[in-house]
Motif scaffolding. Structure first.
Motif, PDB file in Angstrom:
ATOM      1  N   UNK A 180       7.953  10.898   3.691  1.00 43.83           N
ATOM      2  CA  UNK A 180       7.869   9.601   4.376  1.00 43.83           C
ATOM      3  C   UNK A 180       6.498   9.452   5.023  1.00 43.83           C
ATOM      4  N   UNK A 181       6.024  10.510   5.619  1.00 42.78           N
ATOM      5  CA  UNK A 181       4.707  10.503   6.280  1.00 42.78           C
ATOM      6  C   UNK A 181       3.618  10.193   5.252  1.00 42.78           C
ATOM      7  N   UNK A 182       3.709  10.844   4.104  1.00 43.09           N
ATOM      8  CA  UNK A 182       2.726  10.609   3.030  1.00 43.09           C
ATOM      9  C   UNK A 182       2.757   9.157   2.582  1.00 43.09           C
ATOM     10  N   UNK A 183       3.972   8.652   2.412  1.00 40.61           N
ATOM     11  CA  UNK A 183       4.109   7.257   1.948  1.00 40.61           C
ATOM     12  C   UNK A 183       3.505   6.271   2.943  1.00 40.61           C
ATOM     13  N   UNK A 184       3.592   6.622   4.224  1.00 42.83           N
ATOM     14  CA  UNK A 184       3.079   5.719   5.255  1.00 42.83           C
ATOM     15  C   UNK A 184       1.584   5.920   5.491  1.00 42.83           C
ATOM     16  N   UNK A 185       1.135   7.158   5.365  1.00 46.24           N
ATOM     17  CA  UNK A 185      -0.276   7.443   5.692  1.00 46.24           C
ATOM     18  C   UNK A 185      -1.202   7.195   4.495  1.00 46.24           C
ATOM     19  N   UNK A 186      -0.657   7.468   3.275  1.00 45.09           N
ATOM     20  CA  UNK A 186      -1.502   7.332   2.074  1.00 45.09           C
ATOM     21  C   UNK A 186      -0.847   6.428   1.026  1.00 45.09           C
ATOM     22  N   UNK A 187      -0.599   5.139   1.339  1.00 44.03           N
ATOM     23  CA  UNK A 187      -0.006   4.259   0.317  1.00 44.03           C
ATOM     24  C   UNK A 187      -1.009   4.016  -0.795  1.00 44.03           C
ATOM     25  N   UNK A 188      -0.532   3.799  -2.019  1.00 46.23           N
ATOM     26  CA  UNK A 188      -1.467   3.548  -3.132  1.00 46.23           C
ATOM     27  C   UNK A 188      -2.078   2.158  -3.053  1.00 46.23           C
ATOM     28  N   UNK A 189      -1.368   1.277  -2.305  1.00 44.06           N
ATOM     29  CA  UNK A 189      -1.908  -0.082  -2.194  1.00 44.06           C
ATOM     30  C   UNK A 189      -1.596  -0.610  -0.804  1.00 44.06           C
ATOM     31  N   UNK A 190      -2.234  -1.686  -0.443  1.00 42.22           N
ATOM     32  CA  UNK A 190      -1.927  -2.315   0.847  1.00 42.22           C
ATOM     33  C   UNK A 190      -0.500  -2.828   0.823  1.00 42.22           C
ATOM     34  N   UNK A 191       0.253  -2.436   1.809  1.00 45.13           N
ATOM     35  CA  UNK A 191       1.637  -2.919   1.861  1.00 45.13           C
ATOM     36  C   UNK A 191       2.140  -2.750   3.283  1.00 45.13           C
TER      37      UNK A 191
END
Lengths: 791, 242
Positions: free
Chosen positions: A325-336
């Motif tokens: 979850x941390x990765x998804x929030x800290x390093x998203x592949x695109x602006x979201x």
């Protein structure tokens, strides 16, 4: 929404407080029973051993290191020790003197001898009442009366010149020596054959599971042993020492692994992310475990210390969700938005959680209490950690997330990466691992669960080497009924049947010859009456004729005939005679709802086989072979684990098939768990470790965790986010394998072997997920699209 | 079977005597009157004084057992040896050859018929231990060792005869009525011992050729070595007092 939020917080707090109460207020279960299957056969065997109260005895072992140590001083020291030991913690000292009868007791027992003589003694009796037998007896009596200490014997001689009643008392001597040890009775004490060691057998009211009582008991005995003279050393052989030792080790291990886990996880997260918010990642599994303990508390289970000892492993597994979850929030592949980031990762998270939760929760239905506890604790902890990760972490990130910069793959790395070569390496390693794993030794010995310290085991080994296995080397035949008479009749029947067995005749130590049932005594009394009605006159004639030739008086043996038919009434038997009561103690026990009688035999496979043929007994019975217990334990554990594994595999397969759908994807996802389990087995074999119930359980967890790696790496491939998601998987591996590796510092064998198996398996699975799976996906041309790009 | 009975009977006797030594409270020797108490004390003191310089004793004996079990009295000849360091040897030469040696807390006995030596500890055979210690008391005058289990009275002064009665409640009282000990006219050592059993049986032991402080060779304490037989002395029957 607000109400829902309040409800959520309330549930979290309630469960967390409950979990804290389980940890702090309720004592942990230190027994190894939690790791034993609740198999009816095993439970019955454990009940018999408990009835035998063998575990409640304490042996004080005293050794003279110097063979020249004066024997008189040794005896005096033992006398002093026996005098000092009685205390509230020591209820009785079993001594040879207890089996010495008083004159009154002997008179009482001798009177009832006719009720004890069974049919098999009468053929020898017939020989004794023959002409030659009587002549021999008369000559022997005359010689005996010449000795200086024959004075108290005259009355006996006149009442029993042929030694008939004395024969009936012979089983009492056998019972008195039925300890199973190689010993001699010297100067009132039990001495080993080499006379360099002696022992005292103590009975204690302190139960093996009573920690505080066991500490006081051991302290008291050690204080007495410290006062032994120089040249003598004492040690204690007792189940209480095992309990205390296991507890010490477990608590030390739990403490140390807890401290190391905190330092490790905290340090790792900080080094990796340099972000204070990463502390929440660590806090989530701790809170999740606390809530899991709350769930365990709700069931009323007493938490096993061994299960709590795996806390660092649970943290390592649970922390993965926070990391993803941390990765998804800290390093998203695109602006979201952060909600969208969570929404995108949620299916993978749930699928990952389910592939771990399913096998873990299946454990909750195991026949082994420890496994049920682990399943419930791990399952609920994982579940709560997942929810907390998805609900709590986003609050610490801004609403709008910026895309992480794409880091181009270096050309050298792009050229160097060859999927075919990688897969070939994967395949080759897998084959070698299979070959190595095929030779793994399976060891389901109960002793492997025992974490007793080296000095405890050393003292026991030295003792059993010198004295023999004692009760440990003896099997038990138990029979019981709520009616003591029925139980005794069954005991008699067992004795009769075993006496007729060629390989066991004379080997069964039983109470039956000394205290038979009323039915048997009635039959014996009838035999005696019939025998003497047939032969009495002839014996009198022979004695009248032969006795004068040896110088006996005319009416010398009238007392024999006058008392010949005394003691025949089966309704009257000295069951409360002190000597009989003392000798009966190891063999007869009155439990709450039944009367139990035990007999002991040499615990050998051939003997066990013969005893399986016992039949037509009036009461229930059971055979307890300590050696056989191991086989029963192994079989029960295997049955249970195979059942659990089968159910788990089927459920996980259904889950993955339903959610992943594509067969090729299923194969890819299965690569890491396959590599993980085989790698674990191969690694254990190379490390010289056998496969045990504990490492078999670890295999469950390895499969579940490595499935997660496979799912996330497949997702990483599909979304072309290998770096971002790959870093998350990497960190997940580091935390889980790291958490498991912390158990390698544990001294308890259960914790150590769990840590080793998990660390090996998870690492192999990770390697397969990180490199093998993407290579396979590339070769199989699995579609891969980054967000914002067209497929 | 004989051995079994012997073993069980020994245990019977042993247990009884062990219980006796634990159960009975200390009591002083009884005396019927103050005057007889003074005579008793004087006689005991004289006996003890006479033996103070004695470290070893050897004596032939003739033992006559008048038992209801036998038609005629059993006559046994032998020799005993005693040392104040605790060693005791009892040999019989006729009608059976038998030897019992007590030393270092052990009882060893041998008989000609079996040819075997049996060794048991004194603690495991209190009967023999007690008999040995009684013999030691009679020859050494250490009668205070019997104070817990026997009362004593002086029943004759010329020659001195003491009567020991087991105190009621002791296991010895179960089968013994009294033991009478007659001293040699010089008051130094035993002349006769008569044992009265409750069953009516009696044992009379007569000591002759008693030597005080002989030089006892090591063979004395070797259970397999019996000294050469000597002619059996005449038995002098003392006046019956029961």
């Amino acid at each position: 929404m607000r109400l829902l939020r309040v409800l959520e917080v309330a549930i979290v707090l309630l469960l967390a407080v409950g979990g804290a109460w389980v940890l702090v207020a309720r004592p942990l279960d230190d027994r190894l029973d939690a790791m034993l299957p609740q198999d009816p056969v095993l439970l019955q065997s454990m009940q018999v051993l408990d009835d035998a109260k063998l575990s409640g005895r304490v042996i004080v072992h005293v050794v003279a290191a110097d063979p020249a140590f004066p024997h008189a001083e040794f005896v005096a020291a033992m006398d002093r020790l026996a005098a000092e030991l009685p205390s509230p913690h020591v209820s009785r000292i079993v001594t040879p003197a207890e089996t010495m009868p008083t004159p009154e007791e002997m008179r009482e027992l001798v009177k009832y001898a006719p009720q004890l003589l069974g049919p098999d003694t009468y053929s020898a009796l017939e020989e004794r009442i023959g002409e030659a037998g009587i002549d021999q007896s008369l000559a022997a009596i005359r010689r005996m009366m010449m000795s200086p200490h024959s004075i108290p014997m005259t009355e006996w001689i006149r009442q029993d010149p042929l030694g008939v009643r004395a024969t009936a008392l012979q089983p009492l001597e056998t019972l008195g020596k039925a300890t199973g040890f190689r010993l001699s009775v010297v100067d009132g004490h039990f001495f080993a054959d080499d006379q360099r060691a002696a022992m005292l057998i103590l009975e204690t009211p302190v139960r093996v599971t009573d920690h505080a009582g066991s500490v006081r008991l051991m302290d008291h005995i050690r204080a007495c042993l410290d006062r032994l003279p120089a040249g003598l050393t004492g040690s204690i052989i007792a189940a209480h020492r095992h309990t205390l030792s296991n507890q010490r080790i477990l608590r030390r291990d739990i403490g140390w692994t807890g401290i190391l886990a905190t330092l490790f996880f905290g340090g790792l997260l900080w080094i990796h992310y340099r972000d204070l918010r990463s502390a929440i990642i660590f806090a989530i599994p701790l809170l999740g475990i606390l809530m899991g303990l709350g769930v365990v508390g709700l069931t009323g289970m007493r938490l096993a210390a061994v299960v709590l000892g795996m806390g660092s492993v649970l943290v390592g597994i649970s922390i993965d969700y926070g990391i993803h979850v941390f990765v998804a929030l800290k390093h998203p592949e695109a602006d979201r938005s952060r909600e969208e980031a969570i929404r995108l990762i949620r299916p993978t998270l749930w699928l990952s959680a389910l592939t771990t939760l399913v096998p873990v929760l299946v454990l909750s239905f195991s026949a082994i209490p420890g496994y049920r506890q682990l399943g419930l604790l791990a399952g609920s902890s994982l579940f709560f950690s997942l929810l907390l990760a998805m609900r709590v972490l986003p609050a610490f990130f801004p609403q709008d997330l910026k895309a992480a910069p794409v880091r181009p793959v270096p050309a050298s790395r792009a050229r160097a990466h060859s999927p075919k070569r990688t897969l070939a390496i994967y395949g080759g390693c897998l084959l070698m691992a299979i070959a190595a794993a095929a030779g793994i030794r399976v060891d389901f010995d109960l002793a492997r669960l025992n974490g007793a310290e080296a000095d405890v085991l050393r003292d026991e080994e030295a003792f059993f080497d010198r004295w023999g296995a004692g009760p440990v080397g003896m099997g038990i035949v138990a029979t019981w009924d709520e009616d003591p008479e029925i139980a005794r009749q069954s005991n008699d029947a067992i004795y009769r049947q075993v006496s007729a067995m060629d390989d066991l005749s004379g080997a069964l130590v039983s109470l039956s010859p000394a205290i038979p049932s009323e039915k048997t005594r009635r039959a014996n009394a009838a035999l005696w009456t019939g025998f003497w009605e047939r032969h009495g006159d002839a014996v009198r004639e022979k004695l009248d004729r032969l006795a004068p030739e040896h110088g006996y008086a005319e009416r010398a043996f009238d007392p024999f005939f006058e008392t010949l038919f005394d003691g025949l009434d089966p309704a009257h038997f000295p069951a409360t005679n002190r000597l009989l009561a003392t000798l009966a103690q190891p063999f007869a026990h009155a439990a709450e709802d039944r009367y139990v009688l035990l007999s002991f035999y040499p615990d050998r496979p051939a003997a066990n086989q013969s005893l399986e043929t016992l039949h037509d007994l009036p009461a229930a019975h059971a055979l307890v072979s300590r050696r056989g217990l191991q086989g029963a334990f192994s079989a029960a554990v295997l049955r249970d684990l195979v059942r659990q594994l089968s159910v788990a595999l089927v459920l996980v397969a259904i889950l993955i098939a339903a959610l992943v759908r594509r067969p090729v994807s299923i194969v890819l996802v299965a690569m890491p768990p396959l590599a993980g389990v085989i790698g674990m087995l191969a690694g254990l074999r190379l490390a010289g470790q056998p496969l045990t119930p504990v490492t078999l359980l670890a295999g469950f967890l390895v499969a579940g965790i490595c499935f997660d790696y496979g799912l996330f790496m497949l997702e990483a491939w599909r979304r072309r986010a290998r770096d971002e998601i790959g870093r998350g998987v990497h960190l997940a591996w580091l935390t889980t394998a790291g958490g498991a590796s912390l158990l390698l510092v544990a001294r308890h064998p259960v914790l150590f072997s769990t840590g080793l198996a998990l660390a090996l398996g998870i690492t192999c699975g990770y390697l397969a997920a990180r490199w093998g799976l993407p290579s396979a996906a590339q070769l199989l041309r699995i579609p891969s699209t980054r967000a914002g790009e067209s497929a | 079977m004989i051995e079994l009975r012997w073993r069980l009977l020994r245990r019977f006797a042993a247990a009884g005597l062990v219980a006796a030594s634990l159960a009975v409270a200390r009591s002083s020797f009884a005396a019927e009157t103050d005057a007889s108490a003074d005579s008793l004390r004087a006689a005991l003191a004289a006996w003890q004084e006479g033996l103070q310089q004695v470290s070893t004793i050897s004596s032939d004996f003739t033992q006559e057992k008048r038992l209801a079990l036998f038609r005629d009295p059993l006559a046994i000849q032998g020799r005993l040896f005693l040392s104040t360091d605790g060693r005791f040897a009892w040999e019989t030469h006729s009608p059976v050859r038998y030897k019992l040696v007590v030393a270092d807390g052990r009882i060893r006995q041998w008989d000609e018929e079996s040819g075997r030596v049996q060794t048991i500890s004194m603690r495991d055979n209190p009967a023999a231990s007690t008999i040995h210690s009684q013999m030691s008391v009679w020859f050494s005058g250490r009668f205070e060792e019997l104070a817990d289990t026997y009362s004593v009275e002086l029943i004759a002064e010329q020659p001195v005869v003491f009567r020991f009665r087991p105190i009621l409640g002791t296991p010895a009282a179960d089968y013994l009525q009294a033991v009478e000990v007659q001293l040699h006219p010089d008051g130094h050592y035993l002349n006769h011992v008569r044992i009265f059993e409750r069953s009516g049986d009696q044992t009379f032991i007569s000591f002759v050729h008693t030597v005080l402080n002989p030089d006892l060779p090591d063979a004395t304490w070797d259970v397999r070595r019996i000294a050469e037989d000597r002619p059996a002395p005449d038995v002098v029957d003392p006046p019956s007092s029961e």
